[in-house]
Design an enzyme around this catalytic site. Structure first.
Site, mmCIF file in Angstrom:
data_model
loop_
_atom_site.group_PDB
_atom_site.id
_atom_site.type_symbol
_atom_site.label_atom_id
_atom_site.label_comp_id
_atom_site.label_asym_id
_atom_site.label_seq_id
_atom_site.Cartn_x
_atom_site.Cartn_y
_atom_site.Cartn_z
ATOM 1 N N LEU A 92 0.868 -1.382 -0.097
ATOM 2 C CA LEU A 92 -0.077 0.101 -0.238
ATOM 3 C C LEU A 92 1.011 0.992 0.222
ATOM 4 O O LEU A 92 0.440 2.492 -0.671
ATOM 5 C CB LEU A 92 -0.565 -0.112 1.109
ATOM 6 C CG LEU A 92 -1.579 -1.520 1.519
ATOM 7 C CD1 LEU A 92 -2.813 -1.355 2.185
ATOM 8 C CD2 LEU A 92 -2.960 -1.427 -0.437
ATOM 9 N N ARG B 56 1.614 4.590 -3.166
ATOM 10 C CA ARG B 56 1.946 6.375 -2.640
ATOM 11 C C ARG B 56 3.195 7.210 -3.829
ATOM 12 O O ARG B 56 2.977 7.530 -4.308
ATOM 13 C CB ARG B 56 2.539 6.146 -1.292
ATOM 14 C CG ARG B 56 2.581 8.176 -1.105
ATOM 15 C CD ARG B 56 3.139 8.082 0.524
ATOM 16 N NE ARG B 56 4.114 9.376 0.546
ATOM 17 C CZ ARG B 56 3.799 10.869 0.199
ATOM 18 N NH1 ARG B 56 2.490 10.890 0.664
ATOM 19 N NH2 ARG B 56 4.416 11.950 1.159
ATOM 20 N N ALA C 294 -13.042 -9.934 22.118
ATOM 21 C CA ALA C 294 -13.472 -11.525 22.354
ATOM 22 C C ALA C 294 -14.855 -11.210 22.839
ATOM 23 O O ALA C 294 -15.773 -11.483 23.489
ATOM 24 C CB ALA C 294 -12.394 -12.267 22.499
ATOM 25 N N ARG D 269 -16.391 -8.681 25.040
ATOM 26 C CA ARG D 269 -17.167 -7.560 24.593
ATOM 27 C C ARG D 269 -18.277 -8.220 23.443
ATOM 28 O O ARG D 269 -19.713 -8.485 24.156
ATOM 29 C CB ARG D 269 -16.216 -6.815 24.255
ATOM 30 C CG ARG D 269 -16.734 -5.514 24.400
ATOM 31 C CD ARG D 269 -16.189 -3.999 24.885
ATOM 32 N NE ARG D 269 -15.377 -4.067 24.048
ATOM 33 C CZ ARG D 269 -15.120 -3.896 22.902
ATOM 34 N NH1 ARG D 269 -16.060 -3.407 22.599
ATOM 35 N NH2 ARG D 269 -14.013 -4.230 22.422
ATOM 36 N N SER E 96 -20.036 8.804 18.432
ATOM 37 C CA SER E 96 -18.858 8.980 19.604
ATOM 38 C C SER E 96 -18.614 10.097 18.977
ATOM 39 O O SER E 96 -17.919 11.198 19.398
ATOM 40 C CB SER E 96 -17.569 7.550 19.611
ATOM 41 O OG SER E 96 -17.337 6.753 18.545
ATOM 42 N N GLU F 44 -8.530 -6.011 8.316
ATOM 43 C CA GLU F 44 -8.948 -4.410 8.736
ATOM 44 C C GLU F 44 -8.041 -3.323 8.521
ATOM 45 O O GLU F 44 -7.394 -2.925 8.552
ATOM 46 C CB GLU F 44 -10.287 -4.523 10.060
ATOM 47 C CG GLU F 44 -10.699 -3.016 9.735
ATOM 48 C CD GLU F 44 -11.696 -2.498 11.031
ATOM 49 O OE1 GLU F 44 -12.942 -2.837 11.167
ATOM 50 O OE2 GLU F 44 -10.960 -2.208 12.211
ATOM 51 N N ALA G 246 -9.418 10.168 16.077
ATOM 52 C CA ALA G 246 -9.933 9.283 17.202
ATOM 53 C C ALA G 246 -8.653 9.085 18.187
ATOM 54 O O ALA G 246 -8.233 7.860 18.778
ATOM 55 C CB ALA G 246 -10.000 8.226 15.976
ATOM 56 N N THR G 247 -6.965 9.482 17.600
ATOM 57 C CA THR G 247 -6.253 8.846 18.527
ATOM 58 C C THR G 247 -6.410 9.311 19.547
ATOM 59 O O THR G 247 -6.302 8.488 20.596
ATOM 60 C CB THR G 247 -5.128 9.458 17.690
ATOM 61 O OG1 THR G 247 -4.763 8.694 16.549
ATOM 62 C CG2 THR G 247 -3.859 8.898 18.360
ATOM 63 N N HIS H 182 -8.853 7.492 21.219
ATOM 64 C CA HIS H 182 -8.750 5.984 21.346
ATOM 65 C C HIS H 182 -8.171 6.617 22.996
ATOM 66 O O HIS H 182 -8.270 5.403 23.575
ATOM 67 C CB HIS H 182 -8.013 5.504 20.661
ATOM 68 C CG HIS H 182 -7.673 4.237 20.645
ATOM 69 N ND1 HIS H 182 -6.460 3.837 21.374
ATOM 70 C CD2 HIS H 182 -8.559 2.853 20.215
ATOM 71 C CE1 HIS H 182 -6.649 2.531 21.238
ATOM 72 N NE2 HIS H 182 -7.981 1.806 20.851
#
Ligand code: 0O2
Length: 210
Positions: free
Chosen positions: A23, A27, A56, A58, A114, A139, A151-152, A155
Protein backbone atom coordinates in the site's frame (compact mmCIF):
# COMPACT_ATOMS: atom_id res chain seq x y z
CA UNK A 1 0.29 -20.28 26.00
CA UNK A 2 2.72 -17.55 24.82
CA UNK A 3 4.10 -19.96 22.23
CA UNK A 4 0.56 -20.67 21.08
CA UNK A 5 -0.15 -16.95 20.62
CA UNK A 6 3.12 -16.43 18.74
CA UNK A 7 2.13 -19.19 16.31
CA UNK A 8 -1.42 -17.90 15.99
CA UNK A 9 -0.37 -14.29 15.38
CA UNK A 10 2.56 -14.98 13.01
CA UNK A 11 0.48 -15.00 9.77
CA UNK A 12 -1.28 -11.80 10.93
CA UNK A 13 2.10 -10.11 11.33
CA UNK A 14 3.16 -11.38 7.93
CA UNK A 15 -0.04 -10.05 6.34
CA UNK A 16 0.54 -6.60 7.91
CA UNK A 17 4.18 -6.45 6.82
CA UNK A 18 3.29 -7.39 3.23
CA UNK A 19 0.29 -5.09 2.98
CA UNK A 20 2.23 -2.11 4.32
CA UNK A 21 4.85 -2.54 1.59
CA UNK A 22 2.17 -2.90 -1.11
CA UNK A 23 0.00 0.00 0.00
CA UNK A 24 2.96 2.33 0.58
CA UNK A 25 4.05 1.37 -2.95
CA UNK A 26 0.90 3.02 -4.31
CA UNK A 27 2.09 6.33 -2.88
CA UNK A 28 5.39 5.98 -4.72
CA UNK A 29 3.57 5.33 -7.99
CA UNK A 30 1.56 8.55 -7.70
CA UNK A 31 4.69 10.54 -6.89
CA UNK A 32 6.51 9.04 -9.89
CA UNK A 33 3.72 10.31 -12.14
CA UNK A 34 3.91 13.74 -10.44
CA UNK A 35 0.30 13.25 -9.37
CA UNK A 36 -1.17 14.16 -6.00
CA UNK A 37 -1.00 11.03 -3.86
CA UNK A 38 -4.34 10.28 -2.16
CA UNK A 39 -2.29 8.41 0.45
CA UNK A 40 -0.33 10.44 2.98
CA UNK A 41 1.02 7.55 5.07
CA UNK A 42 0.27 3.97 6.01
CA UNK A 43 0.59 2.25 9.39
CA UNK A 44 -0.22 -1.24 10.59
CA UNK A 45 -0.41 -3.27 13.77
CA UNK A 46 -1.34 -6.66 15.11
CA UNK A 47 -3.87 -6.24 17.91
CA UNK A 48 -2.25 -6.83 21.33
CA UNK A 49 -3.28 -10.11 22.98
CA UNK A 50 -4.96 -8.30 25.90
CA UNK A 51 -7.15 -6.31 23.45
CA UNK A 52 -8.03 -9.48 21.52
CA UNK A 53 -9.15 -11.14 24.75
CA UNK A 54 -11.07 -8.03 25.86
CA UNK A 55 -12.92 -7.73 22.58
CA UNK A 56 -13.64 -11.49 22.45
CA UNK A 57 -15.27 -11.27 25.89
CA UNK A 58 -17.16 -8.08 24.96
CA UNK A 59 -18.51 -9.58 21.74
CA UNK A 60 -18.99 -13.15 23.00
CA UNK A 61 -16.52 -14.61 20.49
CA UNK A 62 -15.03 -17.97 21.54
CA UNK A 63 -11.26 -18.36 21.08
CA UNK A 64 -11.81 -21.15 18.50
CA UNK A 65 -13.77 -18.70 16.34
CA UNK A 66 -11.33 -15.76 16.58
CA UNK A 67 -9.99 -16.33 13.08
CA UNK A 68 -13.43 -16.11 11.42
CA UNK A 69 -15.19 -13.66 13.69
CA UNK A 70 -12.66 -11.03 14.78
CA UNK A 71 -12.00 -8.94 11.71
CA UNK A 72 -9.40 -6.56 13.09
CA UNK A 73 -6.68 -8.75 14.63
CA UNK A 74 -4.62 -7.42 11.73
CA UNK A 75 -5.21 -3.72 11.11
CA UNK A 76 -3.86 -1.33 8.51
CA UNK A 77 -4.49 2.42 8.51
CA UNK A 78 -4.24 4.63 5.46
CA UNK A 79 -4.15 8.35 6.09
CA UNK A 80 -5.28 10.87 3.45
CA UNK A 81 -5.16 14.65 3.21
CA UNK A 82 -8.69 15.16 1.88
CA UNK A 83 -12.04 13.38 2.29
CA UNK A 84 -12.26 12.85 -1.50
CA UNK A 85 -8.93 11.03 -1.36
CA UNK A 86 -10.57 8.40 0.86
CA UNK A 87 -13.05 7.55 -1.90
CA UNK A 88 -10.22 7.40 -4.44
CA UNK A 89 -8.29 4.99 -2.18
CA UNK A 90 -11.37 2.79 -1.72
CA UNK A 91 -11.85 2.64 -5.51
CA UNK A 92 -8.21 1.59 -5.94
CA UNK A 93 -8.60 -1.11 -3.26
CA UNK A 94 -11.71 -2.44 -5.05
CA UNK A 95 -9.81 -3.12 -8.28
CA UNK A 96 -6.82 -4.86 -6.69
CA UNK A 97 -6.66 -8.61 -7.10
CA UNK A 98 -4.20 -9.51 -4.36
CA UNK A 99 -7.01 -9.67 -1.78
CA UNK A 100 -10.75 -10.04 -1.68
CA UNK A 101 -13.05 -7.46 -0.07
CA UNK A 102 -15.34 -9.07 2.49
CA UNK A 103 -17.13 -6.01 3.85
CA UNK A 104 -17.10 -2.20 3.76
CA UNK A 105 -18.27 0.02 6.63
CA UNK A 106 -18.77 3.67 5.86
CA UNK A 107 -18.54 5.69 9.09
CA UNK A 108 -18.00 8.86 7.04
CA UNK A 109 -21.48 9.13 5.54
CA UNK A 110 -22.85 8.03 8.89
CA UNK A 111 -20.48 8.68 11.75
CA UNK A 112 -20.63 6.72 15.00
CA UNK A 113 -22.39 8.24 18.03
CA UNK A 114 -18.98 8.86 19.63
CA UNK A 115 -18.15 11.20 16.71
CA UNK A 116 -15.84 8.60 15.09
CA UNK A 117 -15.43 8.90 11.31
CA UNK A 118 -13.44 6.56 9.07
CA UNK A 119 -14.00 4.19 6.14
CA UNK A 120 -13.39 0.53 6.97
CA UNK A 121 -12.68 -2.12 4.35
CA UNK A 122 -12.32 -5.69 5.61
CA UNK A 123 -10.33 -7.90 3.26
CA UNK A 124 -9.30 -11.54 3.08
CA UNK A 125 -5.57 -11.53 2.36
CA UNK A 126 -3.65 -14.70 1.37
CA UNK A 127 -0.28 -15.24 3.06
CA UNK A 128 2.08 -17.97 1.94
CA UNK A 129 3.35 -20.06 4.85
CA UNK A 130 5.52 -23.20 4.95
CA UNK A 131 2.27 -25.12 5.43
CA UNK A 132 0.68 -23.57 2.35
CA UNK A 133 -1.63 -20.60 1.79
CA UNK A 134 -3.56 -19.11 4.69
CA UNK A 135 -6.23 -16.44 4.25
CA UNK A 136 -6.20 -13.75 6.92
CA UNK A 137 -8.85 -11.13 7.67
CA UNK A 138 -7.39 -7.62 7.69
CA UNK A 139 -9.29 -4.43 8.55
CA UNK A 140 -8.13 -1.42 6.53
CA UNK A 141 -9.17 1.89 8.10
CA UNK A 142 -9.00 4.84 5.70
CA UNK A 143 -9.28 8.32 7.19
CA UNK A 144 -8.11 11.91 6.87
CA UNK A 145 -5.38 13.34 9.08
CA UNK A 146 -8.06 15.24 11.02
CA UNK A 147 -10.14 12.08 11.56
CA UNK A 148 -6.99 10.28 12.67
CA UNK A 149 -6.08 13.04 15.14
CA UNK A 150 -9.53 12.84 16.71
CA UNK A 151 -9.61 9.01 16.81
CA UNK A 152 -6.13 8.79 18.36
CA UNK A 153 -7.00 11.23 21.16
CA UNK A 154 -10.40 9.64 21.76
CA UNK A 155 -8.81 6.19 21.86
CA UNK A 156 -6.34 7.25 24.60
CA UNK A 157 -9.13 8.85 26.65
CA UNK A 158 -11.29 5.77 26.15
CA UNK A 159 -8.47 3.70 27.58
CA UNK A 160 -8.05 6.08 30.51
CA UNK A 161 -11.76 6.06 31.39
CA UNK A 162 -12.40 2.41 30.32
CA UNK A 163 -15.11 3.63 27.95
CA UNK A 164 -17.04 5.42 30.74
CA UNK A 165 -16.42 9.06 29.83
CA UNK A 166 -17.49 11.80 32.23
CA UNK A 167 -20.36 13.72 30.58
CA UNK A 168 -18.31 16.91 29.96
CA UNK A 169 -15.50 14.97 28.25
CA UNK A 170 -18.07 13.15 26.10
CA UNK A 171 -19.59 16.47 25.01
CA UNK A 172 -16.18 17.99 24.30
CA UNK A 173 -15.23 14.98 22.20
CA UNK A 174 -18.40 15.34 20.13
CA UNK A 175 -17.60 19.05 19.66
CA UNK A 176 -14.00 18.18 18.73
CA UNK A 177 -15.34 15.68 16.17
CA UNK A 178 -17.47 18.47 14.68
CA UNK A 179 -14.40 20.74 14.55
CA UNK A 180 -12.45 17.99 12.75
CA UNK A 181 -15.35 17.63 10.29
CA UNK A 182 -15.30 21.39 9.63
CA UNK A 183 -11.51 21.34 9.21
CA UNK A 184 -11.86 18.62 6.55
CA UNK A 185 -14.60 20.60 4.82
CA UNK A 186 -12.52 23.82 4.80
CA UNK A 187 -9.43 22.01 3.50
CA UNK A 188 -11.48 20.45 0.70
CA UNK A 189 -12.66 23.95 -0.31
CA UNK A 190 -9.09 25.16 -0.79
CA UNK A 191 -7.75 21.84 -2.07
CA UNK A 192 -6.66 23.33 -5.43
CA UNK A 193 -4.57 26.03 -3.71
CA UNK A 194 -2.98 23.53 -1.31
CA UNK A 195 -2.04 21.08 -4.07
CA UNK A 196 -0.54 23.84 -6.22
CA UNK A 197 1.60 24.95 -3.26
CA UNK A 198 2.67 21.35 -2.54
CA UNK A 199 3.66 20.80 -6.20
CA UNK A 200 5.77 24.01 -6.18
CA UNK A 201 7.37 22.94 -2.90
CA UNK A 202 8.31 19.45 -4.12
CA UNK A 203 9.69 20.86 -7.44
CA UNK A 204 11.85 23.25 -5.39
CA UNK A 205 13.08 20.40 -3.16
CA UNK A 206 13.99 18.39 -6.27
CA UNK A 207 15.90 21.32 -7.81
CA UNK A 208 17.74 21.99 -4.51
CA UNK A 209 18.84 18.36 -4.25
CA UNK A 210 20.31 18.32 -7.82
P1 0O2 B 1 -8.10 -0.86 18.54
O1 0O2 B 1 -7.33 -0.58 19.77
O2 0O2 B 1 -8.05 0.24 17.54
O3 0O2 B 1 -7.76 -2.20 17.97
P2 0O2 B 1 -16.69 -2.30 17.81
O4 0O2 B 1 -15.35 -2.78 18.29
O5 0O2 B 1 -17.83 -2.99 18.45
O6 0O2 B 1 -16.81 -0.78 17.86
P3 0O2 B 1 -16.43 -3.70 15.23
O7 0O2 B 1 -17.64 -4.49 14.89
O8 0O2 B 1 -15.22 -4.46 15.61
O9 0O2 B 1 -16.84 -2.59 16.29
O10 0O2 B 1 -16.07 -2.89 13.97
P4 0O2 B 1 -15.65 -1.40 13.68
O11 0O2 B 1 -16.36 -0.42 14.55
O12 0O2 B 1 -15.84 -1.25 12.22
O13 0O2 B 1 -14.10 -1.40 13.99
C1 0O2 B 1 -13.57 -1.34 15.25
C2 0O2 B 1 -12.33 -0.50 15.20
O14 0O2 B 1 -12.63 0.77 14.62
C3 0O2 B 1 -11.84 -0.17 16.59
O15 0O2 B 1 -10.98 -1.16 17.05
C4 0O2 B 1 -11.14 1.17 16.40
O16 0O2 B 1 -9.86 1.00 15.82
C5 0O2 B 1 -12.05 1.83 15.40
N1 0O2 B 1 -13.17 2.52 16.07
C6 0O2 B 1 -14.48 2.21 15.98
N2 0O2 B 1 -15.21 3.07 16.71
C7 0O2 B 1 -14.36 3.95 17.28
C8 0O2 B 1 -14.52 5.08 18.15
O17 0O2 B 1 -15.62 5.47 18.54
N3 0O2 B 1 -13.38 5.72 18.53
C9 0O2 B 1 -12.15 5.33 18.11
N4 0O2 B 1 -11.08 6.04 18.54
N5 0O2 B 1 -11.96 4.27 17.29
C10 0O2 B 1 -13.05 3.58 16.89
P5 0O2 B 1 -10.91 -1.46 18.61
O18 0O2 B 1 -10.95 -2.93 18.78
O19 0O2 B 1 -11.93 -0.70 19.36
O20 0O2 B 1 -9.57 -0.90 19.09
Amino acid sequence: MIQHWDLFLAPYKQAIDEMKVKLKGMRGQFKMQSEHSPIEFVTGRVKPIASILDKATRKGISLEKLEDEMQDIAGVRMMCQFVDDIHRVVEILRIRNDFEIVEERDYISSRKNSGYRSYHVVVRYPVQTIEGEKKILVEIQIRTLAMNFWATIEHSLNYKYSGQFPQDIKERLVRAAEAAYLLDAEMSQIRGEIQEAQAIFSRKKELDSN
